[in-house]
Motif scaffolding. Structure first.
Motif, PDB file in Angstrom:
ATOM      1  N   MET A 192       0.836  -1.202   0.000  1.00 22.48           N
ATOM      2  CA  MET A 192       0.000   0.000   0.000  1.00 22.48           C
ATOM      3  C   MET A 192       0.874   1.256   0.000  1.00 22.48           C
ATOM      4  O   MET A 192       0.578   2.225  -0.694  1.00 22.48           O
ATOM      5  CB  MET A 192      -0.924   0.001   1.217  1.00 22.48           C
ATOM      6  CG  MET A 192      -1.794   1.226   1.294  1.00 22.48           C
ATOM      7  SD  MET A 192      -2.931   1.365  -0.075  1.00 22.48           S
ATOM      8  CE  MET A 192      -4.384   0.758   0.682  1.00 22.48           C
ATOM      9  N   LEU A 193       1.945   1.226   0.741  1.00 17.82           N
ATOM     10  CA  LEU A 193       2.872   2.350   0.807  1.00 17.82           C
ATOM     11  C   LEU A 193       3.475   2.629  -0.571  1.00 17.82           C
ATOM     12  O   LEU A 193       3.506   3.773  -1.028  1.00 17.82           O
ATOM     13  CB  LEU A 193       3.964   2.042   1.830  1.00 17.82           C
ATOM     14  CG  LEU A 193       5.023   3.092   2.079  1.00 17.82           C
ATOM     15  CD1 LEU A 193       4.402   4.405   2.516  1.00 17.82           C
ATOM     16  CD2 LEU A 193       5.992   2.597   3.139  1.00 17.82           C
ATOM     17  N   LYS A 194       3.921   1.578  -1.258  1.00 14.61           N
ATOM     18  CA  LYS A 194       4.495   1.756  -2.599  1.00 14.61           C
ATOM     19  C   LYS A 194       3.450   2.273  -3.581  1.00 14.61           C
ATOM     20  O   LYS A 194       3.755   3.073  -4.459  1.00 14.61           O
ATOM     21  CB  LYS A 194       5.090   0.442  -3.106  1.00 14.61           C
ATOM     22  CG  LYS A 194       6.452   0.161  -2.509  1.00 14.61           C
ATOM     23  CD  LYS A 194       7.109  -0.996  -3.173  1.00 14.61           C
ATOM     24  CE  LYS A 194       7.689  -0.553  -4.491  1.00 14.61           C
ATOM     25  NZ  LYS A 194       8.584  -1.542  -5.087  1.00 14.61           N
ATOM     26  N   GLU A 195       2.210   1.821  -3.425  1.00 16.37           N
ATOM     27  CA  GLU A 195       1.138   2.285  -4.296  1.00 16.37           C
ATOM     28  C   GLU A 195       0.923   3.794  -4.129  1.00 16.37           C
ATOM     29  O   GLU A 195       0.776   4.526  -5.108  1.00 16.37           O
ATOM     30  CB  GLU A 195      -0.142   1.519  -3.952  1.00 16.37           C
ATOM     31  CG  GLU A 195      -1.251   1.698  -4.943  1.00 16.37           C
ATOM     32  CD  GLU A 195      -2.430   0.794  -4.620  1.00 16.37           C
ATOM     33  OE1 GLU A 195      -3.523   1.340  -4.414  1.00 16.37           O
ATOM     34  OE2 GLU A 195      -2.242  -0.432  -4.572  1.00 16.37           O
ATOM     35  N   ILE A 196       0.930   4.267  -2.897  1.00 19.33           N
ATOM     36  CA  ILE A 196       0.770   5.699  -2.626  1.00 19.33           C
ATOM     37  C   ILE A 196       1.954   6.480  -3.203  1.00 19.33           C
ATOM     38  O   ILE A 196       1.775   7.507  -3.863  1.00 19.33           O
ATOM     39  CB  ILE A 196       0.633   5.959  -1.108  1.00 19.33           C
ATOM     40  CG1 ILE A 196      -0.674   5.367  -0.584  1.00 19.33           C
ATOM     41  CG2 ILE A 196       0.708   7.455  -0.804  1.00 19.33           C
ATOM     42  CD1 ILE A 196      -0.766   5.314   0.925  1.00 19.33           C
ATOM     43  N   HIS A 212      10.209   0.641   5.053  1.00 21.70           N
ATOM     44  CA  HIS A 212       9.622   0.347   6.363  1.00 21.70           C
ATOM     45  C   HIS A 212       9.960   1.420   7.406  1.00 21.70           C
ATOM     46  O   HIS A 212       9.371   1.448   8.475  1.00 21.70           O
ATOM     47  CB  HIS A 212      10.027  -1.050   6.864  1.00 21.70           C
ATOM     48  CG  HIS A 212      11.460  -1.182   7.234  1.00 21.70           C
ATOM     49  ND1 HIS A 212      12.399  -1.664   6.355  1.00 21.70           N
ATOM     50  CD2 HIS A 212      12.125  -0.891   8.377  1.00 21.70           C
ATOM     51  CE1 HIS A 212      13.583  -1.672   6.953  1.00 21.70           C
ATOM     52  NE2 HIS A 212      13.444  -1.202   8.178  1.00 21.70           N
ATOM     53  N   ARG A 213      10.867   2.329   7.076  1.00 15.83           N
ATOM     54  CA  ARG A 213      11.189   3.433   7.993  1.00 15.83           C
ATOM     55  C   ARG A 213      10.263   4.634   7.824  1.00 15.83           C
ATOM     56  O   ARG A 213      10.326   5.591   8.586  1.00 15.83           O
ATOM     57  CB  ARG A 213      12.628   3.894   7.777  1.00 15.83           C
ATOM     58  CG  ARG A 213      13.634   2.887   8.247  1.00 15.83           C
ATOM     59  CD  ARG A 213      14.603   3.543   9.135  1.00 15.83           C
ATOM     60  NE  ARG A 213      15.470   2.563   9.745  1.00 15.83           N
ATOM     61  CZ  ARG A 213      16.692   2.818  10.112  1.00 15.83           C
ATOM     62  NH1 ARG A 213      17.188   4.012   9.920  1.00 15.83           N
ATOM     63  NH2 ARG A 213      17.407   1.897  10.685  1.00 15.83           N
ATOM     64  N   ILE A 214       9.410   4.596   6.811  1.00 24.15           N
ATOM     65  CA  ILE A 214       8.475   5.707   6.606  1.00 24.15           C
ATOM     66  C   ILE A 214       7.373   5.622   7.653  1.00 24.15           C
ATOM     67  O   ILE A 214       6.699   4.607   7.785  1.00 24.15           O
ATOM     68  CB  ILE A 214       7.874   5.680   5.186  1.00 24.15           C
ATOM     69  CG1 ILE A 214       8.977   5.913   4.149  1.00 24.15           C
ATOM     70  CG2 ILE A 214       6.775   6.735   5.055  1.00 24.15           C
ATOM     71  CD1 ILE A 214       8.504   5.804   2.713  1.00 24.15           C
ATOM     72  N   LEU A 215       7.216   6.707   8.396  1.00 23.75           N
ATOM     73  CA  LEU A 215       6.192   6.779   9.436  1.00 23.75           C
ATOM     74  C   LEU A 215       4.929   7.464   8.934  1.00 23.75           C
ATOM     75  O   LEU A 215       3.834   7.172   9.399  1.00 23.75           O
ATOM     76  CB  LEU A 215       6.735   7.540  10.651  1.00 23.75           C
ATOM     77  CG  LEU A 215       8.015   6.979  11.283  1.00 23.75           C
ATOM     78  CD1 LEU A 215       8.519   7.918  12.367  1.00 23.75           C
ATOM     79  CD2 LEU A 215       7.764   5.589  11.831  1.00 23.75           C
ATOM     80  N   GLU A 216       5.114   8.379   7.975  1.00 22.59           N
ATOM     81  CA  GLU A 216       3.975   9.170   7.521  1.00 22.59           C
ATOM     82  C   GLU A 216       4.273   9.769   6.151  1.00 22.59           C
ATOM     83  O   GLU A 216       5.410  10.089   5.846  1.00 22.59           O
ATOM     84  CB  GLU A 216       3.743  10.289   8.541  1.00 22.59           C
ATOM     85  CG  GLU A 216       2.476  11.059   8.414  1.00 22.59           C
ATOM     86  CD  GLU A 216       2.300  12.014   9.583  1.00 22.59           C
ATOM     87  OE1 GLU A 216       1.839  11.572  10.647  1.00 22.59           O
ATOM     88  OE2 GLU A 216       2.646  13.201   9.429  1.00 22.59           O
ATOM     89  N   ILE A 217       3.224   9.919   5.348  1.00 17.37           N
ATOM     90  CA  ILE A 217       3.295  10.682   4.099  1.00 17.37           C
ATOM     91  C   ILE A 217       2.207  11.733   4.198  1.00 17.37           C
ATOM     92  O   ILE A 217       1.052  11.411   4.497  1.00 17.37           O
ATOM     93  CB  ILE A 217       3.039   9.803   2.853  1.00 17.37           C
ATOM     94  CG1 ILE A 217       4.069   8.686   2.752  1.00 17.37           C
ATOM     95  CG2 ILE A 217       3.069  10.671   1.587  1.00 17.37           C
ATOM     96  CD1 ILE A 217       3.776   7.690   1.637  1.00 17.37           C
ATOM     97  N   ARG A 218       2.586  12.994   3.970  1.00 11.13           N
ATOM     98  CA  ARG A 218       1.584  14.054   4.099  1.00 11.13           C
ATOM     99  C   ARG A 218       1.759  15.121   3.026  1.00 11.13           C
ATOM    100  O   ARG A 218       2.851  15.325   2.496  1.00 11.13           O
ATOM    101  CB  ARG A 218       1.624  14.677   5.482  1.00 11.13           C
ATOM    102  CG  ARG A 218       2.928  15.319   5.845  1.00 11.13           C
ATOM    103  CD  ARG A 218       2.928  15.792   7.288  1.00 11.13           C
ATOM    104  NE  ARG A 218       4.247  16.267   7.659  1.00 11.13           N
ATOM    105  CZ  ARG A 218       4.767  16.141   8.855  1.00 11.13           C
ATOM    106  NH1 ARG A 218       4.086  15.565   9.820  1.00 11.13           N
ATOM    107  NH2 ARG A 218       5.969  16.603   9.114  1.00 11.13           N
ATOM    108  N   GLY A 226      12.962   0.513  -6.090  1.00  8.31           N
ATOM    109  CA  GLY A 226      12.630  -0.732  -5.402  1.00  8.31           C
ATOM    110  C   GLY A 226      11.914  -0.438  -4.101  1.00  8.31           C
ATOM    111  O   GLY A 226      10.941   0.302  -4.072  1.00  8.31           O
ATOM    112  N   ASN A 227      12.412  -0.998  -3.017  1.00  8.53           N
ATOM    113  CA  ASN A 227      11.827  -0.777  -1.692  1.00  8.53           C
ATOM    114  C   ASN A 227      12.599   0.262  -0.890  1.00  8.53           C
ATOM    115  O   ASN A 227      12.641   0.200   0.340  1.00  8.53           O
ATOM    116  CB  ASN A 227      11.759  -2.095  -0.917  1.00  8.53           C
ATOM    117  CG  ASN A 227      10.676  -3.002  -1.456  1.00  8.53           C
ATOM    118  OD1 ASN A 227       9.651  -2.540  -1.933  1.00  8.53           O
ATOM    119  ND2 ASN A 227      10.904  -4.296  -1.390  1.00  8.53           N
TER     120      ASN A 227
END
Length: 80
Positions: free
Chosen positions: A5-9, A62-68, A49-50
């Motif tokens: 889901m994170l990569k999709e965003i 996996h270190r991303i806590l938030e996207i705003r 990639g990741n």
């Protein structure tokens, strides 16, 4: 929400014509920073990639806590 889901965003922000990378930032886990968090504009990174590549630093997703959205304050992703 997982990595998929994170990569999709992130892909939507990077590639969709209705979005501008400079309008968004990620908050990452960054040990040693204030509250162990650091905000980085998506205009300053590449997606490979990741990983986000910030100058010469590879940041695992996996270190991303938030996207705003910097303009509206809307949070698109928040890690539990």
């Amino acid at each position: 929400m997982g990595i998929f889901m994170l990569k999709e965003i992130l892909n939507k922000i990077f590639w969709h014509p209705d979005y501008k990378r400079e309008d968004f930032e990620v908050v990452i886990l960054h040990r040693g920073a204030e509250e162990n968090k650091k905000a980085i504009s998506l205009d300053d990174v590449e997606l490979k990639g990741n990983y986000l590549i910030y100058f010469d630093t590879y940041i695992p997703l996996h270190r991303i806590l938030e996207i705003r959205n910097k303009k509206t304050g809307e949070i698109l992703y928040k890690k539990k």
